[in-house]
Motif scaffolding. Sequence first.
Motif, PDB file in Angstrom:
ATOM      1  N   PHE A  82       0.828  -1.206   0.000  1.00 18.12           N
ATOM      2  CA  PHE A  82       0.000   0.000   0.000  1.00 18.12           C
ATOM      3  C   PHE A  82       0.867   1.262   0.000  1.00 18.12           C
ATOM      4  O   PHE A  82       0.548   2.257  -0.654  1.00 18.12           O
ATOM      5  CB  PHE A  82      -0.914   0.030   1.229  1.00 18.12           C
ATOM      6  CG  PHE A  82      -2.022  -0.992   1.203  1.00 18.12           C
ATOM      7  CD1 PHE A  82      -2.559  -1.427   0.007  1.00 18.12           C
ATOM      8  CD2 PHE A  82      -2.522  -1.520   2.380  1.00 18.12           C
ATOM      9  CE1 PHE A  82      -3.580  -2.374  -0.023  1.00 18.12           C
ATOM     10  CE2 PHE A  82      -3.541  -2.449   2.367  1.00 18.12           C
ATOM     11  CZ  PHE A  82      -4.067  -2.878   1.164  1.00 18.12           C
ATOM     12  N   ILE A  83       1.977   1.214   0.732  1.00 15.03           N
ATOM     13  CA  ILE A  83       2.860   2.379   0.799  1.00 15.03           C
ATOM     14  C   ILE A  83       3.498   2.646  -0.557  1.00 15.03           C
ATOM     15  O   ILE A  83       3.585   3.800  -1.012  1.00 15.03           O
ATOM     16  CB  ILE A  83       3.931   2.176   1.892  1.00 15.03           C
ATOM     17  CG1 ILE A  83       3.268   2.129   3.274  1.00 15.03           C
ATOM     18  CG2 ILE A  83       4.979   3.275   1.837  1.00 15.03           C
ATOM     19  CD1 ILE A  83       4.216   1.826   4.409  1.00 15.03           C
ATOM     20  N   GLU A  84       3.940   1.584  -1.228  1.00 14.68           N
ATOM     21  CA  GLU A  84       4.550   1.755  -2.547  1.00 14.68           C
ATOM     22  C   GLU A  84       3.532   2.319  -3.539  1.00 14.68           C
ATOM     23  O   GLU A  84       3.853   3.190  -4.352  1.00 14.68           O
ATOM     24  CB  GLU A  84       5.112   0.424  -3.042  1.00 14.68           C
ATOM     25  CG  GLU A  84       6.249  -0.118  -2.182  1.00 14.68           C
ATOM     26  CD  GLU A  84       7.368   0.903  -1.984  1.00 14.68           C
ATOM     27  OE1 GLU A  84       7.789   1.519  -2.987  1.00 14.68           O
ATOM     28  OE2 GLU A  84       7.799   1.088  -0.833  1.00 14.68           O
ATOM     29  N   PHE A  85       2.288   1.808  -3.472  1.00  8.34           N
ATOM     30  CA  PHE A  85       1.252   2.327  -4.371  1.00  8.34           C
ATOM     31  C   PHE A  85       0.993   3.810  -4.090  1.00  8.34           C
ATOM     32  O   PHE A  85       0.821   4.608  -5.015  1.00  8.34           O
ATOM     33  CB  PHE A  85      -0.058   1.542  -4.200  1.00  8.34           C
ATOM     34  CG  PHE A  85       0.040   0.096  -4.588  1.00  8.34           C
ATOM     35  CD1 PHE A  85       0.976  -0.339  -5.514  1.00  8.34           C
ATOM     36  CD2 PHE A  85      -0.808  -0.847  -4.036  1.00  8.34           C
ATOM     37  CE1 PHE A  85       1.073  -1.672  -5.873  1.00  8.34           C
ATOM     38  CE2 PHE A  85      -0.733  -2.175  -4.386  1.00  8.34           C
ATOM     39  CZ  PHE A  85       0.208  -2.598  -5.308  1.00  8.34           C
ATOM     40  N   SER A  86       0.952   4.179  -2.797  1.00  7.42           N
ATOM     41  CA  SER A  86       0.646   5.575  -2.456  1.00  7.42           C
ATOM     42  C   SER A  86       1.754   6.507  -2.926  1.00  7.42           C
ATOM     43  O   SER A  86       1.489   7.653  -3.319  1.00  7.42           O
ATOM     44  CB  SER A  86       0.426   5.719  -0.948  1.00  7.42           C
ATOM     45  OG  SER A  86       1.626   5.507  -0.226  1.00  7.42           O
ATOM     46  N   LEU A  90       5.205  10.772   2.243  1.00  7.97           N
ATOM     47  CA  LEU A  90       5.239   9.980   3.476  1.00  7.97           C
ATOM     48  C   LEU A  90       6.244  10.600   4.440  1.00  7.97           C
ATOM     49  O   LEU A  90       7.379  10.900   4.068  1.00  7.97           O
ATOM     50  CB  LEU A  90       5.644   8.531   3.170  1.00  7.97           C
ATOM     51  CG  LEU A  90       6.048   7.657   4.367  1.00  7.97           C
ATOM     52  CD1 LEU A  90       4.894   7.470   5.339  1.00  7.97           C
ATOM     53  CD2 LEU A  90       6.577   6.301   3.882  1.00  7.97           C
ATOM     54  N   ALA A  91       5.807  10.770   5.698  1.00 10.62           N
ATOM     55  CA  ALA A  91       6.704  11.203   6.770  1.00 10.62           C
ATOM     56  C   ALA A  91       6.724  10.080   7.804  1.00 10.62           C
ATOM     57  O   ALA A  91       5.798   9.953   8.610  1.00 10.62           O
ATOM     58  CB  ALA A  91       6.226  12.507   7.394  1.00 10.62           C
ATOM     59  N   SER A  92       7.756   9.249   7.771  1.00  2.75           N
ATOM     60  CA  SER A  92       7.816   8.115   8.690  1.00  2.75           C
ATOM     61  C   SER A  92       8.446   8.536  10.012  1.00  2.75           C
ATOM     62  O   SER A  92       9.114   9.572  10.109  1.00  2.75           O
ATOM     63  CB  SER A  92       8.623   6.966   8.068  1.00  2.75           C
ATOM     64  OG  SER A  92       9.942   7.372   7.783  1.00  2.75           O
ATOM     65  N   GLY A  93       8.226   7.721  11.047  1.00  2.00           N
ATOM     66  CA  GLY A  93       8.736   8.044  12.374  1.00  2.00           C
ATOM     67  C   GLY A  93       8.147   9.321  12.930  1.00  2.00           C
ATOM     68  O   GLY A  93       8.768  10.001  13.746  1.00  2.00           O
ATOM     69  N   LEU A 106       9.730  -7.933   6.161  1.00  2.01           N
ATOM     70  CA  LEU A 106      10.609  -7.182   5.287  1.00  2.01           C
ATOM     71  C   LEU A 106       9.804  -6.416   4.231  1.00  2.01           C
ATOM     72  O   LEU A 106      10.212  -5.354   3.768  1.00  2.01           O
ATOM     73  CB  LEU A 106      11.607  -8.127   4.604  1.00  2.01           C
ATOM     74  CG  LEU A 106      12.639  -7.502   3.677  1.00  2.01           C
ATOM     75  CD1 LEU A 106      13.577  -6.596   4.465  1.00  2.01           C
ATOM     76  CD2 LEU A 106      13.438  -8.585   2.949  1.00  2.01           C
ATOM     77  N   TYR A 107       8.632  -6.976   3.866  1.00  7.14           N
ATOM     78  CA  TYR A 107       7.802  -6.371   2.825  1.00  7.14           C
ATOM     79  C   TYR A 107       6.515  -5.746   3.373  1.00  7.14           C
ATOM     80  O   TYR A 107       5.914  -4.906   2.708  1.00  7.14           O
ATOM     81  CB  TYR A 107       7.441  -7.424   1.773  1.00  7.14           C
ATOM     82  CG  TYR A 107       8.641  -8.122   1.196  1.00  7.14           C
ATOM     83  CD1 TYR A 107       9.485  -7.464   0.293  1.00  7.14           C
ATOM     84  CD2 TYR A 107       8.955  -9.429   1.560  1.00  7.14           C
ATOM     85  CE1 TYR A 107      10.606  -8.096  -0.229  1.00  7.14           C
ATOM     86  CE2 TYR A 107      10.063 -10.066   1.038  1.00  7.14           C
ATOM     87  CZ  TYR A 107      10.889  -9.406   0.144  1.00  7.14           C
ATOM     88  OH  TYR A 107      11.995 -10.031  -0.365  1.00  7.14           O
ATOM     89  N   GLU A 108       6.088  -6.177   4.548  1.00  4.35           N
ATOM     90  CA  GLU A 108       4.856  -5.655   5.155  1.00  4.35           C
ATOM     91  C   GLU A 108       5.126  -5.418   6.635  1.00  4.35           C
ATOM     92  O   GLU A 108       5.078  -6.338   7.447  1.00  4.35           O
ATOM     93  CB  GLU A 108       3.700  -6.640   4.977  1.00  4.35           C
ATOM     94  CG  GLU A 108       2.349  -6.105   5.414  1.00  4.35           C
ATOM     95  CD  GLU A 108       1.765  -5.112   4.414  1.00  4.35           C
ATOM     96  OE1 GLU A 108       1.200  -4.113   4.880  1.00  4.35           O
ATOM     97  OE2 GLU A 108       1.883  -5.321   3.194  1.00  4.35           O
ATOM     98  N   THR A 109       5.444  -4.178   6.989  1.00  4.46           N
ATOM     99  CA  THR A 109       5.773  -3.843   8.371  1.00  4.46           C
ATOM    100  C   THR A 109       4.554  -4.053   9.265  1.00  4.46           C
ATOM    101  O   THR A 109       3.470  -3.570   8.952  1.00  4.46           O
ATOM    102  CB  THR A 109       6.229  -2.382   8.476  1.00  4.46           C
ATOM    103  OG1 THR A 109       7.326  -2.179   7.581  1.00  4.46           O
ATOM    104  CG2 THR A 109       6.662  -2.045   9.900  1.00  4.46           C
TER     105      THR A 109
END
Length: 678
Positions: A334-338, A345-348, A466-469
């Motif tokens: 989903f993240i890659e698609f978005s 994206l702002a992670s953390g 590794l692919y889906e946190t």
Amino acid sequence: MRDNPNRLGTEADHLLQGSAIDRSRPLRFRLNGREISGFAGDTVLSAVLASGIDTVGKRGGVPLALSAHHAPAITFTALARDLQRALPMERTPATDGADYVTLGRRQKRSALARLLRRGGESLGLDLDQPDPLPRPWLGMPGEAGPATDLIVVGAGVAGMAAALAAARRGRRVVLIEAAPRLGGHARLFGTQEGEETPDHNIARLAELIGKTEAITVLTSAEVFGLRPGVVRLHQVEVQDGAPAGRIIDIRAPHIVLATGTLELLPVFPGNRLPGIMGTLEAFDLAHHYGVWAGGSALFATSSSPAYRLAMLAKDAGILVPRIIDSRPRPQSRFIEFSKAYGITLASGTVAASAARGPKRQGLLLRPRLAMEGFSQPEPVQLVDRVITCGGWQPDLTLWHMAGGESAWNAAHARLEPRNGPPGIALAGSAAGWFTRRACLASGDDAVDALLGRERHPIDDPLIDPLYETPDGPAPIGDLPEADGPPAFLAAGQHYLDRPRPVRSRWPGWLPFAPRQTGWSLADTPQPLALADIVSGVQLGAIPASSAGIVAQERVAMVGIADADHGAAERPATALPLPPPYLAGRFAGAELWVVRPGEKRMLEPGTLIHADADTTDPLHAIGVVVRNINGTAIALVAGAMGQMASAREPGRAIGVQLVAPYREGMDLAAALGSGAGTP
């Protein structure tokens, strides 16, 4: 759409046009004298939200959002004094020509203020009242429901699979669903490789159920009471063109709880302001009813499904400037698609606080980078809406009510079920399963477990981290300011909030300067919702090792009789035996009529301590288990006339053990002319 400013249009090709409504069949009804427009298929709540009303009222001067979890009951204007006719906004179908008023005290306003605010965004309820959003049906007796062999509560994919499995094994089944339709929430979570789409999956199961005579389906029916062998529910039906509610008791030796999962609320100041909504409810409103407020939305999440909704919103023409994710380096399809959609994206990063925008337009969200011990404020974001997701908690409310156990899982930051009472089994997300494949299989497995049949292992194929946190814990934002909005622990009708820091003009080193004391949810007088408990563990207000015990003790109980009393059972107001999980909790305890030292009502779940100085929940001597017409009945280890202490936030309430409780006793006589009742 002038009358429906918060309704998405149908010009663009997107999936949030409102699958449950028929836009060719408009309707109108009145609420508190205001005309509301909607469409066939709307609920009262969805039509009200589409009309631009997004606020229930104010609590402590702060406006709180209107939502499916936080909405007042309504009744017909002509029957405003007949509480028997009260209905829930979220489950009542909108009907043309109806005229409703909300239950609950309205805020006092001058004639000029009423005139200026006519057609405003708030229902105007006074949420500072002791019971601001009453739901009268919770205290009403139930009528006998259909005869059946097995009850399934929840009609998501797991519940539908369980109902079909039981029917195949020759059992009569009643399938109960709170929503107006079958299917649950599988659509939000997408599809793994090799699976049929959620829509095809739901349609196939629903078609099979419709063809199976052994299955009776009750929709718009919310179960609010459960004991082994019996459930109590409130259902809304349309009779002679008008919605009506009824309370039903259904008895069966076997019960499957497929109650799904609860979305947790990130804890930050302003987290329940109008315009802030959970991902799951935002998706349901948009997908089923085409309801979406404003033209821009920022997402604050610790879970990947929020990205899916962000993409669907962008397809519908909504500006999504940013997704902030509390996880340090999240990975997901989903993240890659978005990212391909151009969403930043702002992670953390967590939502530190929120406030109303300039001239009360929009929301100001203050993000904070909080990663690996580093913390730094980020630029303030001005948007129309904030969509939050604090992760997911198996809905164990009814499980705890029936006496089921649970324990804290630190790896998943949630309560998970353990041993349960005989005759009750969990299925789907409520049982802790993650994937749709496992949820479907668990429906069959729950039925086999109840019927004593051979069971088979359930495959729950999680994608490699590794692919889906995995989901992160519910994010925690800043401490609330002394004069700012509160940080609530949950999104429902409880109002527990994070304590504000103590401020003083005296230096902290002075011995008489006020101190910030430890915070314990044992100090709260009311029952605790599951989300309250999960947030309490995250904030250190509940020891993780005690979370399961607290969840059992503090669940809101409903007084329904034991399943084996037959037709001559005791009255619905009678007190059932203490739940089995309380056996041995307080050494030597018995049921007592309890009188508070001041004119007030003690809520079920209120812990009782030997004295005012004791606050540790593990040192409590009892707990209020029922309130009958304002009189508290508690399970207490004590003696006749003994004085004890009940806690509410910030102070202790003196209580007296008046007399041992016996079924059918004259409570007013026991209290002496009714003293102590509110």
